[in-house]
Scaffold this motif. Structure first.
Motif, PDB file in Angstrom:
ATOM      1  N   UNK A 198       1.015  -1.208   0.099  1.00 15.92           N
ATOM      2  CA  UNK A 198       0.008  -0.154  -0.196  1.00 15.92           C
ATOM      3  C   UNK A 198       0.859   0.736  -0.151  1.00 15.92           C
ATOM      4  N   UNK A 199      -0.016   2.257  -0.639  1.00 19.03           N
ATOM      5  CA  UNK A 199       1.228   3.770  -0.833  1.00 19.03           C
ATOM      6  C   UNK A 199       1.004   4.130   0.875  1.00 19.03           C
ATOM      7  N   UNK A 200       0.019   4.199   1.806  1.00 17.00           N
ATOM      8  CA  UNK A 200       0.363   4.483   2.964  1.00 17.00           C
ATOM      9  C   UNK A 200       0.794   4.015   4.078  1.00 17.00           C
ATOM     10  N   UNK A 201       0.627   4.369   5.003  1.00 22.29           N
ATOM     11  CA  UNK A 201       1.807   3.435   5.820  1.00 22.29           C
ATOM     12  C   UNK A 201       1.671   4.504   7.720  1.00 22.29           C
ATOM     13  N   UNK A 202       2.515   3.957   8.248  1.00 26.37           N
ATOM     14  CA  UNK A 202       2.236   4.378   9.784  1.00 26.37           C
ATOM     15  C   UNK A 202       3.698   4.724  10.397  1.00 26.37           C
ATOM     16  N   UNK A 203       3.189   5.504  11.303  1.00 29.82           N
ATOM     17  CA  UNK A 203       4.683   5.864  12.286  1.00 29.82           C
ATOM     18  C   UNK A 203       5.219   4.391  13.575  1.00 29.82           C
ATOM     19  N   UNK A 204       5.914   3.939  13.104  1.00 28.96           N
ATOM     20  CA  UNK A 204       6.833   2.679  13.560  1.00 28.96           C
ATOM     21  C   UNK A 204       7.120   2.956  15.026  1.00 28.96           C
ATOM     22  N   UNK A 205       7.801   4.117  15.291  1.00 29.46           N
ATOM     23  CA  UNK A 205       7.843   5.004  16.431  1.00 29.46           C
ATOM     24  C   UNK A 205       6.491   4.724  17.281  1.00 29.46           C
ATOM     25  N   UNK A 206       5.555   6.073  16.937  1.00 30.72           N
ATOM     26  CA  UNK A 206       4.416   6.632  17.657  1.00 30.72           C
ATOM     27  C   UNK A 206       3.742   5.889  17.713  1.00 30.72           C
ATOM     28  N   UNK A 207       3.068   4.767  16.220  1.00 33.65           N
ATOM     29  CA  UNK A 207       1.854   3.848  16.520  1.00 33.65           C
ATOM     30  C   UNK A 207       2.264   2.841  16.129  1.00 33.65           C
ATOM     31  N   UNK A 208       3.075   1.965  16.635  1.00 35.45           N
ATOM     32  CA  UNK A 208       3.272   0.693  16.428  1.00 35.45           C
ATOM     33  C   UNK A 208       2.528  -0.566  16.343  1.00 35.45           C
ATOM     34  N   UNK A 209       1.006   0.106  17.045  1.00 39.41           N
ATOM     35  CA  UNK A 209       0.185  -1.159  16.280  1.00 39.41           C
ATOM     36  C   UNK A 209      -0.873  -1.181  15.123  1.00 39.41           C
ATOM     37  N   UNK A 210       0.060   0.252  14.375  1.00 36.76           N
ATOM     38  CA  UNK A 210      -0.841   0.622  13.443  1.00 36.76           C
ATOM     39  C   UNK A 210       0.184  -0.190  12.030  1.00 36.76           C
ATOM     40  N   UNK A 211       1.421   0.457  12.433  1.00 37.47           N
ATOM     41  CA  UNK A 211       2.779   0.255  11.450  1.00 37.47           C
ATOM     42  C   UNK A 211       2.893  -1.623  11.249  1.00 37.47           C
ATOM     43  N   UNK A 212       2.853  -2.428  12.266  1.00 41.84           N
ATOM     44  CA  UNK A 212       2.927  -3.693  11.997  1.00 41.84           C
ATOM     45  C   UNK A 212       1.787  -4.008  11.833  1.00 41.84           C
ATOM     46  N   UNK A 213       0.928  -4.267  11.498  1.00 41.65           N
ATOM     47  CA  UNK A 213      -0.524  -4.753  11.150  1.00 41.65           C
ATOM     48  C   UNK A 213      -0.225  -5.221   9.581  1.00 41.65           C
ATOM     49  N   UNK A 214      -1.518  -6.294   9.363  1.00 46.48           N
ATOM     50  CA  UNK A 214      -1.756  -7.094   8.693  1.00 46.48           C
ATOM     51  C   UNK A 214      -1.566  -5.618   7.109  1.00 46.48           C
ATOM     52  N   UNK A 215      -2.847  -5.058   7.439  1.00 51.73           N
ATOM     53  CA  UNK A 215      -3.121  -4.365   6.283  1.00 51.73           C
ATOM     54  C   UNK A 215      -1.784  -3.005   6.403  1.00 51.73           C
ATOM     55  N   UNK A 216      -1.179  -2.429   7.004  1.00 52.47           N
ATOM     56  CA  UNK A 216      -0.099  -1.572   6.897  1.00 52.47           C
ATOM     57  C   UNK A 216       0.954  -2.303   6.277  1.00 52.47           C
ATOM     58  N   UNK A 217       1.608  -3.470   6.561  1.00 52.98           N
ATOM     59  CA  UNK A 217       2.707  -3.805   6.827  1.00 52.98           C
ATOM     60  C   UNK A 217       3.455  -4.078   5.380  1.00 52.98           C
ATOM     61  N   UNK A 218       5.162  -4.011   5.215  1.00 49.27           N
ATOM     62  CA  UNK A 218       5.391  -3.843   3.306  1.00 49.27           C
ATOM     63  C   UNK A 218       5.618  -5.303   3.682  1.00 49.27           C
ATOM     64  N   UNK A 219       6.052  -5.755   2.369  1.00 51.02           N
ATOM     65  CA  UNK A 219       6.699  -7.360   1.751  1.00 51.02           C
ATOM     66  C   UNK A 219       7.778  -6.450   2.253  1.00 51.02           C
TER      67      UNK A 219
END
Length: 521
Positions: free
Chosen positions: A106-127
């Motif tokens: 996806x083009x969208x992504x989240x802050x891996x430090x300030x928003x770890x749960x959003x950044x690391x979930x299946x929706x946002x995590x990258x290949x």
């Protein structure tokens, strides 16, 4: 002298900014592709800043612009970033299926430090981490596993029936904002089937699970900004300290899921749910203490629970509420569905089996048509990341152009699913489009409520099942109808990232016994 120098610096900086923006906003013109003229600095996002429209629905307006009807793609600018809106179904198929490896993120992504749960979930995590994680989680959502969850879902459906009876007045009526009622049901369903937790939202609408879920999808201006940056200015998520999952929600999920996982590990209980998979991943990581493994990070495990909870309750509750709204407006269609439901209940002694609920033809037609008219996620986003031996993704035979690495790609699901080219009279709610006789004529890439290809919605089976089950248990003993507070035409919230009714959906629910007596007298 100093003042003059400062003025020269300011003028020089502004001139450089102007030239830089102008050059960025001339990209599609230089490349010879059709494009929408941008606004200085903000590109084609003015409608979001002025709250005229959400970005997903604005993409659909671009899609259906008369000047673009014969184009395969449309160039736009997200602020100064050139992006492509894909119009042609064959190109949609290339992005989502045929050339998936080049569009897997996806083009969208989240802050891996300030928003770890959003950044690391299946929706946002990258290949390549996404592919490995998807493989691990897929077994939770097979038809066999979903069937095993069905009994737990039926328990919550019975709670839904009790809720309706408890909140009806002496005349058997219950007026309510229907999306909230449906969200109480889906919150309890997801909490039970995925986490093994009794959330009891149908008994207490301010339960912890419902309160936290409500906050995630209440789109204030601040929340709208968070989602806008995460999806359209992803390089700035850390700078602006953007959180898709708020700190309060993240802490709630950490506490709840960690407790449930600890109890599973302590007791050895197996429920064939998401928690079992997370526990097994944690054990897998512990077997090789010296080897790097993502499951050693507890936030990575909790992140998967967080996205399944939020996506699971929101998508199904939206589908249910839009379905009830359309059925209330067309009582003849509602009657046909209720007859199908009650005939099946009569044949099976009052309780539908997993096989039977999935075989109800008209119920499936209704749900599919709701998902066409009201796709919860009105657009899909991807980022082109080409392979090393290619100089870009070719748009031939449509255009002599190759997409460059890092280009955002948007697919306007709402626009495709309301295009008269593929759907005659597209704004009309007509379940017959999905009848056995007509569904064969549907253009596959013009119907994408769950996406398609390797990155499709992993939870579509359970989402469809809980939507159908909720509708069955509302309509088996009740009918829904419009009331004085029901809007004639739904307006969508321009602040919302997902498709939401701006002023809610108010309906009246009437118990059959009262309705029958009223008719007979």
């Amino acid at each position: 002298m100093a003042l003059t120098a400062a003025l020269f610096l300011i003028v020089g900086a502004l001139s450089a900014l102007f030239l830089w923006v102008q050059r960025s906003h001339n990209y599609w013109q230089r490349k010879g592709l059709p494009y929408v003229r941008p606004t200085f600095l903000i590109g084609n996002t003015k409608e979001m800043f002025t709250l005229e429209n959400s970005f997903g629905l604005h993409l659909s307006e671009i899609y259906k612009a008369p000047s673009m009807q014969n184009e395969a793609v449309v160039g736009i600018y997200v602020m100064n970033k050139p992006a492509l809106v894909i119009r042609d179904p064959e190109l949609v198929k290339s992005v989502l299926i045929k050339d998936f490896n080049e569009f897997s993120n996806r083009y969208g992504r989240c802050d891996p430090h300030g928003d770890a749960l959003a950044s690391n979930n299946l929706f946002f995590v990258r290949n390549p981490k996404w592919k490995e994680l998807r493989t691990k989680l897929t077994p939770v959502f097979t038809s066999g596993k979903v069937k095993q969850m069905y009994g737990l879902m039926q328990e919550i459906a019975e709670d839904l029936e009790s809720h309706l009876v408890r909140h009806s007045n002496e005349q058997g009526k219950y007026s309510t904002e229907i999306k909230e009622l449906c969200a109480l049901f889906t919150t309890d369903t997801i909490a039970s089937t995925a986490f093994g937790v009794r959330a009891n939202s149908l008994e207490n609408s301010n339960s912890d699970f419902r309160t936290q879920g409500r906050k995630v999808f209440t789109f204030t201006l601040h929340r709208a900004w968070d989602f806008f940056v995460a999806f359209f200015l992803p390089k700035l998520v850390s700078f602006f300290r953007i959180t898709v999952f708020t700190p309060e929600f993240s802490n709630f999920m950490r506490k709840s899921i960690s407790h449930v996982m600890h109890e599973r590990e302590r007791t050895g209980t197996l429920r064939n749910d998401l928690i079992d998979v997370l526990v097994s991943l944690k054990k897998e990581a512990a077997l090789e203490p010296n080897k790097e493994h993502y499951a050693k990070d507890n936030d990575f495990l909790v992140a998967q629970a967080g996205v399944f909870f939020t996506a699971g309750f929101e998508t199904s509750s939206s589908t249910m509420s839009f379905a009830l709204y359309e059925l209330a407006k067309q009582p003849d269609l509602q009657q046909r569905l209720r007859e199908e439901i009650n005939e099946a209940l009569l044949a099976e002694g009052g309780k539908l089996s997993y096989e039977t609920i999935n075989s109800l033809e008209y119920l499936s037609m209704v749900v599919n048509e709701v998902l066409r008219l009201y796709p919860v996620l009105p657009f899909l986003d991807r980022e082109y990341m080409g392979v090393k031996d290619k100089s870009g993704f070719s748009l031939k035979p449509f255009y002599n152009f190759k997409i460059e690495n890092g280009t955002p790609i948007f697919i306007p699901v709402f626009g495709l699913q309301r295009d008269p080219k593929y759907w005659p009279n597209p704004d009309l709610f007509d379940p017959e489009r999905f009848s056995a006789e007509q569904k064969g004529s549907i253009v596959p890439m013009a119907y994408l409520p769950f996406g398609t290809g390797p990155h499709n919605c992993i939870g579509s089976r359970i989402g469809l099942l809980q939507s159908k089950l909720g509708l069955v248990h509302i309509l088996k003993n009740h009918m829904v109808r419009c009331c004085a507070d029901t809007v004639g035409n739904i307006k969508f919230d321009p602040k919302a990232f997902v498709l939401q009714a701006d002023s809610g959906i108010n309906l009246e629910i009437i118990n059959d016994r009262f309705y029958d007596n009223k008719v007979n007298t």
